[in-house]
Design a protein around this motif. Structure first.
Motif, PDB file in Angstrom:
ATOM      1  N   UNK B 154     -85.894 -84.785  -8.986  1.00 38.20           N
ATOM      2  CA  UNK B 154     -85.032 -83.676  -8.581  1.00 38.20           C
ATOM      3  C   UNK B 154     -85.028 -82.582  -9.641  1.00 38.20           C
ATOM      4  N   UNK B 156     -87.307 -82.071 -11.761  1.00 39.03           N
ATOM      5  CA  UNK B 156     -88.655 -81.501 -11.881  1.00 39.03           C
ATOM      6  C   UNK B 156     -88.864 -80.358 -10.900  1.00 39.03           C
ATOM      7  N   UNK B 157     -88.195 -80.406  -9.748  1.00 41.64           N
ATOM      8  CA  UNK B 157     -88.399 -79.325  -8.784  1.00 41.64           C
ATOM      9  C   UNK B 157     -87.929 -77.993  -9.354  1.00 41.64           C
ATOM     10  N   UNK B 158     -87.009 -78.032 -10.297  1.00 45.66           N
ATOM     11  CA  UNK B 158     -86.514 -76.784 -10.857  1.00 45.66           C
ATOM     12  C   UNK B 158     -87.453 -76.214 -11.910  1.00 45.66           C
ATOM     13  N   UNK B 159     -88.414 -77.028 -12.327  1.00 42.06           N
ATOM     14  CA  UNK B 159     -89.356 -76.526 -13.321  1.00 42.06           C
ATOM     15  C   UNK B 159     -90.276 -75.484 -12.699  1.00 42.06           C
ATOM     16  N   UNK B 160     -90.490 -75.591 -11.414  1.00 40.25           N
ATOM     17  CA  UNK B 160     -91.327 -74.604 -10.731  1.00 40.25           C
ATOM     18  C   UNK B 160     -90.627 -73.251 -10.762  1.00 40.25           C
ATOM     19  N   UNK B 161     -91.295 -72.225 -11.238  1.00 40.88           N
ATOM     20  CA  UNK B 161     -90.627 -70.912 -11.312  1.00 40.88           C
ATOM     21  C   UNK B 161     -90.368 -70.342  -9.925  1.00 40.88           C
ATOM     22  N   UNK B 195     -80.542 -78.880  -7.227  1.00 41.58           N
ATOM     23  CA  UNK B 195     -80.922 -79.816  -8.288  1.00 41.58           C
ATOM     24  C   UNK B 195     -79.935 -79.868  -9.440  1.00 41.58           C
TER      25      UNK B 195
ATOM     26  N   UNK C  31     -79.784 -84.822   1.004  1.00 41.58           N
ATOM     27  CA  UNK C  31     -80.378 -84.245  -0.190  1.00 41.58           C
ATOM     28  C   UNK C  31     -81.894 -84.276  -0.103  1.00 41.58           C
ATOM     29  N   UNK C  35     -84.282 -81.008  -0.141  1.00 40.72           N
ATOM     30  CA  UNK C  35     -85.289 -80.791  -1.184  1.00 40.72           C
ATOM     31  C   UNK C  35     -86.692 -80.799  -0.611  1.00 40.72           C
ATOM     32  N   UNK C  39     -88.055 -77.364  -1.503  1.00 42.40           N
ATOM     33  CA  UNK C  39     -88.729 -77.493  -2.782  1.00 42.40           C
ATOM     34  C   UNK C  39     -90.139 -78.056  -2.603  1.00 42.40           C
ATOM     35  N   UNK C  43     -94.011 -75.838  -2.361  1.00 37.06           N
ATOM     36  CA  UNK C  43     -95.014 -76.140  -3.367  1.00 37.06           C
ATOM     37  C   UNK C  43     -96.341 -76.480  -2.694  1.00 37.06           C
ATOM     38  N   UNK C 238     -88.059 -72.727 -20.413  1.00 40.15           N
ATOM     39  CA  UNK C 238     -88.309 -72.607 -18.967  1.00 40.15           C
ATOM     40  C   UNK C 238     -87.815 -71.271 -18.441  1.00 40.15           C
ATOM     41  N   UNK C 242     -90.346 -67.885 -17.017  1.00 37.41           N
ATOM     42  CA  UNK C 242     -90.381 -67.465 -15.626  1.00 37.41           C
ATOM     43  C   UNK C 242     -89.563 -66.212 -15.373  1.00 37.41           C
ATOM     44  N   UNK C 286     -98.979 -70.892 -13.241  1.00 32.81           N
ATOM     45  CA  UNK C 286     -97.757 -70.788 -14.039  1.00 32.81           C
ATOM     46  C   UNK C 286     -96.904 -72.036 -13.873  1.00 32.81           C
ATOM     47  N   UNK C 287     -96.770 -72.511 -12.628  1.00 30.09           N
ATOM     48  CA  UNK C 287     -95.949 -73.685 -12.371  1.00 30.09           C
ATOM     49  C   UNK C 287     -96.508 -74.896 -13.125  1.00 30.09           C
ATOM     50  N   UNK C 290     -95.912 -74.568 -16.780  1.00 34.79           N
ATOM     51  CA  UNK C 290     -94.515 -74.814 -17.105  1.00 34.79           C
ATOM     52  C   UNK C 290     -94.226 -76.305 -17.160  1.00 34.79           C
ATOM     53  N   UNK C 291     -94.726 -77.029 -16.174  1.00 31.21           N
ATOM     54  CA  UNK C 291     -94.532 -78.483 -16.143  1.00 31.21           C
ATOM     55  C   UNK C 291     -95.117 -79.122 -17.398  1.00 31.21           C
TER      56      UNK C 291
END
Lengths: 439, 320, 305
Positions: B154, B156-161, B195, C31, C35, C39, C43, C238, C242, C286-287, C290-291
Motif C-alpha cells: 500500500x 509502495x503505491x504512493x512512491x509512484x509520482x 494509502x 480498500x 487501490x 493505483x 500503473x 520522494x 516528483x 521516473x517512477x 523513485x522506487x
C-alpha cells in the motif's frame, strides 16, 4: 385506470404533437431557451469591448453566447488542453501561427461552405493568405498588425539625440549615450520570455537583420551564417552581455511587462506590437503619453526596414459544425464580429478606438475616423509604410508549436550566455529538421 | 548537587541544577530562537496579507510599503461581488486590461471553485474513512495471510509520482466522458489519500490493546461490532488526523485538477488561483487577495485540529 | 514506530479460523478494490501506453513501437540534464529541510511558555496549498516590486533591484527555498515525535557522567533520531523528486531551461508536445527510479540503526 388508458394515450400524443409544433414555431425565444449557448473562447484583450458587442448580438438575435477568456501568454497551451479534453468550444480566436497545427489535428474546421464568411472582397490579401491552409479557408479576420520599433522621444531629446536610430548598430550607440548620461539603466526593452509573442519578437529581429528561419522550400536555414538568424541573435546576446543595454531579465519579461515598463518612461527603445502605441500615448494609462513614437524598424548590416506581420482570426470547431442550427448560429456570431454588424464594421472600429488594433478590411484604411485616430499618436504615413514592409512569419507549419518551445529555450540560453549563438541555432535547426521529417 | 536519577517530573528536570544565570541564558536563547522561528514561518504570510490590503498604486511602490498606508477592501469585494452586470457600448471600459489593475471576469469563479474544492474534499474524506477504517482494523487486529506485505504494498503505491498517474487517468477518464466532472477528481484523489490514511490508521489501531478485542468477542460481538463499538471511539485522534490529512490533501491538490477540469463548473480553488498568477494584466493586489482567500480555510482547519495531528501521528509511541 | 505490536498474534477463539479470515477479507475488500482501480490499473495502463507512439495532434495513428520510446527518452541528453537538475534540487531541499526541521524540533521539544502557540504556528505553511505558496513566493521574488528586492534594498545590501527567478543560476535554489519553507513543518513534527521517544533517563545518566549539552546532542540525541531522520529523508526526497506545482507556477521550466526538472519535462512532453507515448515512458522511468531510490535510501539508513 385501464379504462382511461387508451384515451389518455391518444390525448397525450395529441398534446405532445401540438406542443412540439408550437415549440418549433415559437422562433427566437424558443430557440434561446432550448439551445445551449454558443461557446466563444478568446484571450483577455479588449474584454469589455467584446462583452459589449456580445450584449448587442444577444439582444438582436436572441442567441446566447458563453464568453470565456484566458491569458494570451499561454493561450495555445490552454486551448490545446481544452481540445484534447473535449471541452465545449464553438468559435475562438486563433493565431496564424497555429493554423496548420490545429487544422491538421482536426481542432478547427474549414469554413468555405459558409459563403458569408469567405466573402473576401474587402479583405486584405495578407489576411486571406494567412487564414488559408491547403487551399481551404479556416475563418474570418479578427485583427492584423505588425511589430513596431518605438522610442521615447523625451529621453532622446534629453540625451541630445536628434533622430531615432536607423540601424541596429546605431541603436547600440544611442543606447550607450543614454546609459552613460544616467537617463536609463536599461535603455533597450525587448521581450524574450517564453510565451505566445516570442516568435514575433524574434522574427522582427531576424527579418530586419536580413535573415530567415526557413527557405522557400521550408527547410531550416536559421543556422546558416550567411542568411540565418545568427545576426539577430548575436545582436541580442551582445546587447545583454557586452554592451549591457538590454537587461538579462528580458528572458523573464513578457510583452505585457514591456508595455507597463515602457509606459513608466524608464526606457529609451523597444519592440512592441504597433497597436500598443495607442495605450502608450493615452495619458490615463501611460506616463509616457505624447512621447512614445514609432520609427522604422532599424536595419541590420545586410538588412532592411522589414518587420513581421501577423493576423488573428475567428476559427470554428468541428463540434460547432456538427449541428446545423449550432453552425448557423456560430456563423452569425463570427459575422457579427469579423464582418459587418448592423451594416458597418462596428467591432473593428471599436477595437481600433479602444485598443488601437489594426484590421483586415481594406476600406477601413481610408476611413476618416481611422486616419484621425492614427494621427493622434503617430505619423500616419510612417505607420502605413512600415505596414507595407511587414511580412508573414516563415515558420508556420503543423509542427510549429513543438519547434517553438525548443527554439525559444535555445535563444534564451544563448542570451543568458549558457551556450554560443551557433550552438543555439544548430539545436533549433536540428529540431526543425527532425520534426519536418516526422510529419 | 544532582540527586540519583529517579525520573523527576519534567518541569523540574530542566531547572533543578541550573544556576539563575544559566536559566536566564536559556531563556534568552529560547526567546531569540522563537522570534527567528516565528519570523521565518509568518513573515512571508504577513506580506501576502499586507499586499492584499493595498491598492494597485501603492503595491508597486519601490521600496514596498510593509504596512499599507491606505488599506483597502476593494480586492476582497471584487471576489465577493455579485455576478458582473451587462456591459454595453456606453458602459464599456476602453482601457485595455493590459495596463494592469485589471480584475478578471474569472474573479467571480473563485467562490464557486471554493465550493467545488469543499465538495470534493468532503467526499474524499468520507470515502477514505469508509474504505480505510475497516481495512486498518483488519490489518491491525486480525491475523491473516499477507498482512505484513500488504501494508508495504500500500505504501509502495504512493512512491509512484502523481505525474505518472496523470497520463493513464487522463485517457481513461476522457474516454468515459467524465472529464470536467467532480467525480473524476474524487476518484483520483483516493489514490493520493488512501494509502497514507490506511498507514496512520493501522499504526494507531496496532497501538490499541488486543485485550479489548478479545473481551468484546467473549461478550458476543461480531468483528464489525467490535470495530464500531470498541475501537472506533478509542481511535478518535487518528480519525481526526486522517480527516484532516485527507481534506487538506484534496483541497491543495493541483496537478490532477489541472488535467481533469476544463470549465469553472468543475474547477477547484487551486486552479482558479493558478490562472491568476500567469495573467500579467491582473492587478497584483487582487492576486494576493485571492491567495489570502485560498489559505484561510486550510489554515483555520489545521489550527483548530492542531493537537490531533501530533497525537494521530505518534500512534502510541509516546505514552500519556 | 510500533513494531512491538506487529508480531503479536491475535488470540483465536474456538472455530474462528475461517471466520477471522472471512471477516478480514470483507473488511479489506473495499480498500483492495479502490487501490486496484486507482493505483494498480493506472500503473499497468501507463506501461501499456508507453509501448505505443501516441500523439494527440495525430489522433487515429497509434503504431506499436515496443521499447522505442524508452530508448528515445534514455538517450536524450536533455532528459539527463533534467535528471541532474532534479537531483540538485532534491539534495539541496532535503539537506535544508533536515537541518531546519531538526532545529525547529529541538526548539519545540523544550518546555517554555508559548510553546503550544508555536506548535500551532508551525502548521501554517504545511496547511496552505502549494499554489498559494507559489503565488506568495512569486510575489516576494518579483524583480520589479517584490519584497525580497525591497528588503535587501532598504537594508542597503544591494544598490538596485535584482533579477531573482529570471537569473538562471538562482532559479533552482529559490524554488528550493519555497519548497523547503512549506515542507519543514511536517518534517519537524516527525522529528519531534522522534525526540519525544528518547527516554529521559539517557540524558539524565549522561549528565551525571559529566557530558555537556553538545556532547549529549551528538552522542545520544542524533543516534536515537536515526529512524525518524530516515523517515524524513526518504519522504522528503520522494516529494522533492516528483514535485511539480512550484515549477509550474513560479517559472514554467524557465528561464531557458534552468528549472526543467524531470516532472516538468514529463508535463511538457505529454500536455504540450502532446506525445503521450513518450510522456508515459518518461513517467515510468521516473517512477522506477523513485522506487529504486527509496529502496536504496531505506537500506542505507537501516544499516546504521
Amino acid at each position: 385506470m385501464t379504462a382511461f388508458a387508451p384515451l389518455n394515450r391518444r390525448s397525450f400524443l395529441k398534446t405532445a404533437a401540438a406542443g412540439l409544433s408550437a415549440a418549433t414555431v415559437l422562433g427566437r425565444a424558443g430557440r434561446a431557451l432550448a439551445a445551449e449557448p454558443i461557446n466563444f473562447a478568446t484571450w483577455s484583450a479588449a474584454v469589455d469591448t467584446v462583452k459589449s458587442h456580445i450584449g448587442a448580438f444577444e439582444a438582436k438575435t436572441g442567441i446566447k453566447v458563453n464568453y470565456t477568456n484566458s491569458p494570451w501568454a499561454q493561450y495555445r497551451e490552454t486551448m490545446i488542453t481544452k481540445f484534447i479534453g473535449k471541452a465545449p468550444v464553438d468559435t475562438l480566436w486563433v493565431s496564424d501561427s497555429w493554423l496548420p497545427e490545429w487544422a491538421d489535428a482536426g481542432w478547427i474546421a474549414p469554413v468555405d461552405q459558409y459563403k458569408t464568411l469567405v466573402d473576401n472582397s474587402d479583405v486584405d490579401q495578407f489576411c486571406v493568405d494567412s487564414m488559408t491552409y491547403k487551399g481551404k479557408q479556416f475563418g474570418n479576420t479578427y485583427y492584423s498588425d505588425y511589430m513596431a520599433f518605438i522610442y521615447n522621444a523625451d529621453m532622446l531629446a534629453k540625451a541630445g539625440i536628434k533622430a531615432p536610430p536607423q540601424t541596429w548598430a546605431e541603436v547600440v550607440d544611442q543606447a550607450k549615450i543614454i546609459k552613460d548620461k544616467g537617463l536609463a539603466q536599461w535603455p533597450v526593452l525587448i521581450s524574450m520570455a517564453q510565451e505566445s509573442w516570442l516568435i514575433e519578437f524574434m522574427t522582427a529581429m531576424v527579418y530586419s537583420s536580413g535573415g530567415h528561419f526557413t527557405d522557400d522550400k521550408g527547410n531550416a536555414v536559421m543556422q546558416d551564417p550567411a542568411n540565418g538568424a545568427g545576426t539577430a541573435l548575436r545582436w541580442l546576446v551582445d546587447a545583454v552581455q557586452k554592451h549591457k543595454i538590454l537587461s538579462p531579465s528580458c528572458v523573464e519579461t513578457g510583452e505585457l511587462a514591456i508595455l507597463k515598463a515602457f509606459s513608466s518612461g524608464d526606457n529609451a527603445f523597444g519592440l512592441i506590437p504597433k497597436y500598443r502605441l495607442r495605450t502608450l500615448n493615452d495619458p490615463a494609462q501611460s506616463k509616457l503619453a505624447g512621447n512614445a513614437k514609432i520609427a522604422l524598424m532599424p536595419k541590420g548590416e545586410k538588412g532592411s526596414n522589414a518587420t513581421v506581420g501577423w493576423m488573428r482570426f475567428y476559427g470554428m470547431t468541428p463540434r460547432a459544425q456538427a449541428d446545423a442550427q449550432r453552425a448557423a448560429d456560430t456563423v452569425k456570431l463570427m459575422e457579427w464580429f469579423g464582418g459587418k454588424a448592423d451594416g458597418e464594421y462596428k467591432f473593428q472600429k471599436m477595437l481600433f478606438k479602444d485598443v488601437g488594433s489594426g484590421f483586415g478590411q481594406k476600406s477601413l484604411f481610408n476611413d476618416p475616423e481611422i486616419r484621425a485616430g492614427y494621427a493622434a499618436y503617430g505619423d500616419v504615413d510612417l505607420i502605413g509604410k512600415q505596414q507595407s514592409l511587414a511580412r508573414k512569419k516563415d515558420v508556420v507549419t503543423p509542427w510549429f508549436g513543438e519547434w517553438n518551445d525548443v527554439n525559444g529555450t535555445a535563444w534564451q540560453q544563448a542570451i543568458m550566455g549558457k551556450v554560443s549563438v551557433e550552438q543555439a541555432l544548430n539545436t533549433s535547426a536540428a529540431k526543425w529538421t527532425e520534426l519536418k521529417k516526422q510529419s | 548537587m544532582t540527586a540519583m536519577p529517579t525520573t523527576p517530573p519534567p518541569a523540574i528536570r530542566h531547572y533543578r541544577a541550573h544556576s539563575p544565570l544559566r536559566r536566564v541564558g536559556r531563556g534568552v536563547a529560547l526567546a531569540v530562537a522563537s522570534v527567528l522561528f516565528v519570523g521565518y514561518v509568518l513573515a512571508p504570510i504577513a506580506w501576502l496579507v499586507s499586499s492584499s490590503f493595498q491598492n494597485e498604486r501603492e503595491i508597486i511602490s519601490k521600496p514596498p510599503h510593509w504596512i499599507p498606508d491606505v488599506p483597502t477592501l476593494a480586492n476582497f469585494s471584487a471576489i465577493f461581488a455579485a455576478k458582473d452586470k451587462a456591459v454595453t457600448y456606453e458602459t464599456r471600459k476602453s482601457a485595455d486590461p493590459a495596463s494592469g489593475g485589471f480584475i478578471p471576469s474569472t474573479a467571480t469563479n473563485l467562490l464557486p471553485a471554493m465550493l467545488n474544492s469543499f465538495v470534493v474534499a468532503c467526499a474524499v474524506v468520507v470515502l477514505n474513512l469508509l474504505v480505510g477504517v475497516p481495512a486498518a482494523y483488519a490489518m491491525a487486529k486480525i491475523h491473516f495471510r499477507g498482512r505484513q506485505a500488504s501494508i508495504y504494498v500500500i505504501l509502495a503505491t504512493r512512491v509512484i509520482p502523481d505525474i505518472a498517474l496523470v497520463v493513464p487517468f487522463f485517457l481513461f477518464i476522457r474516454n468515459l466522458g467524465l472529464l470536467d466532472s467532480l467525480w473524476s477528481l474524487i476518484i483520483t484523489y483516493l489514490a493520493v489519500t488512501v494509502p497514507f490514511s490506511v498507514f496512520v490508521l493501522v499504526s494507531y489501531f496496532e497501538s490499541l490493546p488486543d485485550e479489548l478485542d478479545k473481551a468484546a468477542r467473549v461478550d458476543g460481538c461480531s468483528r464489525l461490532q467490535t470495530l464500531l463499538r470498541v475501537y472506533l471511539p478509542l481511535a478518535r485522534p487518528s480519525l481526526v488526523a486522517v480527516i484532516l490529512f485527507a481534506f487538506l490533501a484534496s483541497w491543495n491538490e493541483f496537478l490532477l485538477a489541472l488535467m481533469f477540469t476544463q470549465t469553472p463548473a468543475s474547477q477547484t480553488l487551486p486552479i482558479i488561483v493558478a490562472s491568476f498568477t500567469s495573467d500579467f494584466t491582473i492587478s497584483f493586489s487582487f492576486i494576493n487577495a485571492a491567495g489570502v482567500l485560498a489559505i484561510i480555510p486550510p489554515v483555520l482547519l489545521a489550527l483548530v485540529f492542531e493537537r490531533y495531528i501530533v497525537s494521530g501521528l505518534t500512534a502510541g509511541a509516546v505514552k500519556g | 514506530m510500533t513494531s512491538s505490536a506487529v508480531g503479536a498474534a491475535t488470540p483465536r477463539l474456538r472455530g474462528a479460523l475461517s471466520y477471522d479470515e472471512r471477516a478480514a477479507l470483507l473488511f479489506v475488500a473495499p480498500l483492495a478494490a479502490v487501490l486496484l482501480a486507482v493505483a494498480v490499473f493506472p500503473i499497468l495502463y501507463s506501461f501499456y501506453i508507453s509501448l505505443f507512439s501516441l500523439k494527440l495532434t495525430r489522433p487515429g495513428r497509434m503504431p506499436f513501437v515496443g521499447l522505442d520510446n524508452y530508448v528515445a527518452v534514455l538517450s536524450d541528453p536533455h532528459f539527463w540534464l533534467a535528471v541532474e537538475r532534479t537531483a540538485y534540487f532534491s539534495v539541496l531541499s532535503v539537506a535544508a529541510i533536515a537541518v531546519l526541521a531538526l532545529l525547529v524540533a529541538l526548539l519545540l521539544n523544550e518546555e517554555f511558555p508559548g510553546r503550544r502557540a508555536l506548535g500551532a504556528i508551525l502548521l501554517v505553511p504545511w496547511a496552505i496549498p502549494y499554489v498559494a505558496n507559489a503565488l506568495m513566493w512569486k510575489w516576494i521574488y518579483d524583480s520589479n516590486y517584490g519584497a525580497l528586492n525591497g528588503l535587501l534594498y532598504q537594508l542597503d545590501f544591494i544598490n538596485s533591484y535584482m533579477v531573482w527567478l529570471g537569473d538562471a543560476d538562482k532559479t533552482l535554489p529559490l524554488i528550493a527555498n519555497a519548497f523547503v519553507w512549506k515542507e519543514v513543518p511536517l518534517a519537524a513534527i516527525l522529528l519531534l515525535v522522534g525526540l519525544k521517544t528518547i527516554p529521559p533517563d539517557l540524558h539524565a545518566a549522561a549528565k551525571v557522567d559529566g557530558a555537556n549539552a553538545l556532547r549529549r546532542f551528538f552522542h545520544i540525541t542524533l543516534p536515537q533520531l536515526t529512524s525518524a531522520f530516515s523517515l524524513v529523508v526518504v519522504y522528503e526526497t520522494m516529494m522533492a523528486i516528483r514535485h511539480f506545482d512550484l515549477f509550474f507556477i513560479l517559472t514554467e521550466g524557465g528561464p531557458g531551461d534552468a528549472s526543467h526538472v524531470v516532472a516538468w519535462r514529463i508535463y511538457v512532453e505529454t500536455f504540450r508536445s502532446l506525445s503521450f507515448g513518450t510522456g508515459a515512458a518518461m513517467a515510468y522511468v521516473l517512477a522506477l527510479a523513485t522506487l529504486a531510490l527509496a529502496y536504496a535510501i531505506i537500506r542505507m539508513l537501516a544499516r546504521r540503526i
